[in-house]
Motif scaffolding. Structure first.
Motif, PDB file in Angstrom:
ATOM      1  N   ARG A   1     -11.985 -16.673 -18.775  1.00 46.30           N
ATOM      2  CA  ARG A   1     -11.203 -17.862 -18.455  1.00 46.30           C
ATOM      3  C   ARG A   1     -11.172 -18.087 -16.943  1.00 46.30           C
ATOM      4  O   ARG A   1     -11.298 -19.217 -16.465  1.00 46.30           O
ATOM      5  N   ASP A   2     -11.012 -16.999 -16.188  1.00 43.66           N
ATOM      6  CA  ASP A   2     -11.034 -17.107 -14.723  1.00 43.66           C
ATOM      7  C   ASP A   2     -12.388 -17.597 -14.218  1.00 43.66           C
ATOM      8  O   ASP A   2     -12.458 -18.367 -13.254  1.00 43.66           O
ATOM      9  N   GLU A   3     -13.448 -17.125 -14.851  1.00 43.31           N
ATOM     10  CA  GLU A   3     -14.788 -17.557 -14.437  1.00 43.31           C
ATOM     11  C   GLU A   3     -14.921 -19.077 -14.533  1.00 43.31           C
ATOM     12  O   GLU A   3     -15.504 -19.718 -13.652  1.00 43.31           O
ATOM     13  N   ILE A   4     -14.381 -19.638 -15.610  1.00 44.48           N
ATOM     14  CA  ILE A   4     -14.451 -21.083 -15.800  1.00 44.48           C
ATOM     15  C   ILE A   4     -13.574 -21.797 -14.773  1.00 44.48           C
ATOM     16  O   ILE A   4     -13.995 -22.777 -14.141  1.00 44.48           O
TER      17      ILE A   4
ATOM     18  N   LEU B   1       0.235 -16.989 -17.635  1.00 41.03           N
ATOM     19  CA  LEU B   1       1.269 -17.960 -17.294  1.00 41.03           C
ATOM     20  C   LEU B   1       2.514 -17.667 -18.125  1.00 41.03           C
ATOM     21  O   LEU B   1       2.474 -17.701 -19.358  1.00 41.03           O
ATOM     22  N   LEU B   2       3.611 -17.382 -17.443  1.00 40.79           N
ATOM     23  CA  LEU B   2       4.820 -16.961 -18.131  1.00 40.79           C
ATOM     24  C   LEU B   2       5.313 -17.996 -19.131  1.00 40.79           C
ATOM     25  O   LEU B   2       5.782 -17.655 -20.221  1.00 40.79           O
ATOM     26  N   LYS B   3       5.189 -19.272 -18.790  1.00 40.10           N
ATOM     27  CA  LYS B   3       5.691 -20.343 -19.657  1.00 40.10           C
ATOM     28  C   LYS B   3       5.018 -20.321 -21.031  1.00 40.10           C
ATOM     29  O   LYS B   3       5.601 -20.794 -22.015  1.00 40.10           O
ATOM     30  N   THR B   4       3.809 -19.813 -21.105  1.00 38.95           N
ATOM     31  CA  THR B   4       3.076 -19.827 -22.370  1.00 38.95           C
ATOM     32  C   THR B   4       3.487 -18.687 -23.303  1.00 38.95           C
ATOM     33  O   THR B   4       3.098 -18.689 -24.469  1.00 38.95           O
TER      34      THR B   4
ATOM     35  N   PRO C   1      -3.505 -23.564 -16.397  1.00 41.38           N
ATOM     36  CA  PRO C   1      -4.102 -23.024 -15.174  1.00 41.38           C
ATOM     37  C   PRO C   1      -4.437 -24.087 -14.138  1.00 41.38           C
ATOM     38  O   PRO C   1      -4.477 -23.800 -12.941  1.00 41.38           O
ATOM     39  N   ASN C   2      -4.681 -25.326 -14.574  1.00 40.39           N
ATOM     40  CA  ASN C   2      -5.089 -26.391 -13.656  1.00 40.39           C
ATOM     41  C   ASN C   2      -3.911 -27.213 -13.136  1.00 40.39           C
ATOM     42  O   ASN C   2      -4.104 -28.155 -12.371  1.00 40.39           O
ATOM     43  N   GLU C   3      -2.710 -26.848 -13.553  1.00 42.04           N
ATOM     44  CA  GLU C   3      -1.539 -27.611 -13.132  1.00 42.04           C
ATOM     45  C   GLU C   3      -1.249 -27.378 -11.647  1.00 42.04           C
ATOM     46  O   GLU C   3      -1.233 -26.237 -11.172  1.00 42.04           O
ATOM     47  N   VAL C   4      -1.036 -28.435 -10.916  1.00 44.40           N
ATOM     48  CA  VAL C   4      -0.670 -28.340  -9.506  1.00 44.40           C
ATOM     49  C   VAL C   4       0.842 -28.176  -9.411  1.00 44.40           C
ATOM     50  O   VAL C   4       1.604 -28.983  -9.956  1.00 44.40           O
ATOM     51  N   VAL C   5       1.282 -27.118  -8.733  1.00 42.75           N
ATOM     52  CA  VAL C   5       2.709 -26.820  -8.644  1.00 42.75           C
ATOM     53  C   VAL C   5       3.300 -27.506  -7.408  1.00 42.75           C
ATOM     54  O   VAL C   5       2.914 -27.192  -6.279  1.00 42.75           O
TER      55      VAL C   5
END
Length: 280
Positions: A204-207, A158-161, A255-259
């Motif tokens: 992380r993707d697996e989770i 995530l670019l913001k991070t 990762p869970n943020e809805v855009v």
């Protein structure tokens, strides 16, 4: 993980390696003109990591001399690697080979374009790809690495991070795949992961994608009717995992943020700051 080379004067190299494990004992491997030496224990106490509670004992420093690396000199090709993770965090700069620029490539593809990364590796002093497999502190260190003017870092993050760690000299590049083709790849990889794990899918993707992996596990991606019905009946939380992956990488902070739809303009503005490449 934190790492740095404090100085390299030819016959002496001073640095440190702070592992992810608070109590772990760091070890390095050294490749000197193609010869592997090590693993070598980091046995020098550094007050800073100990005082800041980055490491239990502070024994994270190391010094390389001719007694440790026979024939050590400015002309010798040196690589230093973390023994545990295999990450090479220092190569001696070769001005006639290495590009003295900081380059970051934002990977947007679920199945990464590693051929592009590998083709560029010889031209950079510090190189790391697939950085989504590392912890956030390690990625930060990669982007803020000092005393190495030639760096190449690539990852689907995530670019913001991470954008706060770019400086004015950072060259940012990315590429975009056709969104429908990308969706097909993501669906196929996730549906088949239980039977055939893919190395490019991080822990992380697996989770994050575990609910989708379970839901699509018995789905044949070659059966168009079955796949369409499965998508049509999918719960909202499953479908949200596949929504706007490109925009999410550019504007989301988790990762869970809805855009929301209105974030598209912001995403396009951020994308305009990148150099776009179209890999063959």
């Amino acid at each position: 993980m934190y790492f740095n080379i404090l100085s390299d004067i030819g016959v002496e190299i001073h640095g440190y390696l702070i592992p992810d494990g608070y109590s772990s004992k760091p070890h390095i491997m050294v490749r000197a003109d193609g010869v592997d030496i090590g693993p070598l224990e980091c046995d020098i106490y550094l007050e800073g990591p100990h005082r800041l509670k980055h490491h239990e004992t502070g024994m994270v420093g190391f010094t390389l001399t001719p007694s440790v690396v026979p024939g050590l000199s400015q002309d010798m090709n040196i690589e230093i690697t973390d023994s545990e993770t295999g990450l090479t965090f220092y190569r001696r700069l070769r001005p006639n080979t290495h590009v003295e620029r900081r380059v970051f490539r934002l990977e947007t593809q679920f199945a990464p374009h590693t051929e592009l990364d590998r083709s560029l590796k010889p031209y950079f002093q510090f190189y790391a790809n697939g950085v989504e497999h590392y912890g956030s502190e390690t990625v930060r260190q990669m982007l803020e690495i000092v005393n190495q003017p030639s760096t190449y870092v690539s990852g689907r993050i995530l670019l913001k991070t991470v954008q706060q760690y770019f400086d004015d000299n950072t060259v940012k590049i990315t590429s975009l795949r056709d969104p429908f083709y990308e969706l097909a790849i993501r669906l196929s990889a996730i549906a088949n992961f239980k039977r055939r794990p893919f190395s490019f899918i991080s822990k992380r993707d697996e989770i994050i994608y575990e609910p989708a992996m379970a839901y699509f596990a018995d789905t044949s991606c070659t059966d168009e009717k079955m796949l369409a019905e499965k998508i049509k009946l999918a719960p909202k939380d499953i479908l949200e995992l596949f929504e706007s992956p490109f925009a999410k990488q550019l504007v989301a902070t988790s990762p869970n943020e809805v855009v929301p739809r209105e974030s598209l303009a912001n995403a396009l503005d951020i994308l305009s700051q990148f150099t776009l490449v179209e890999p063959d």
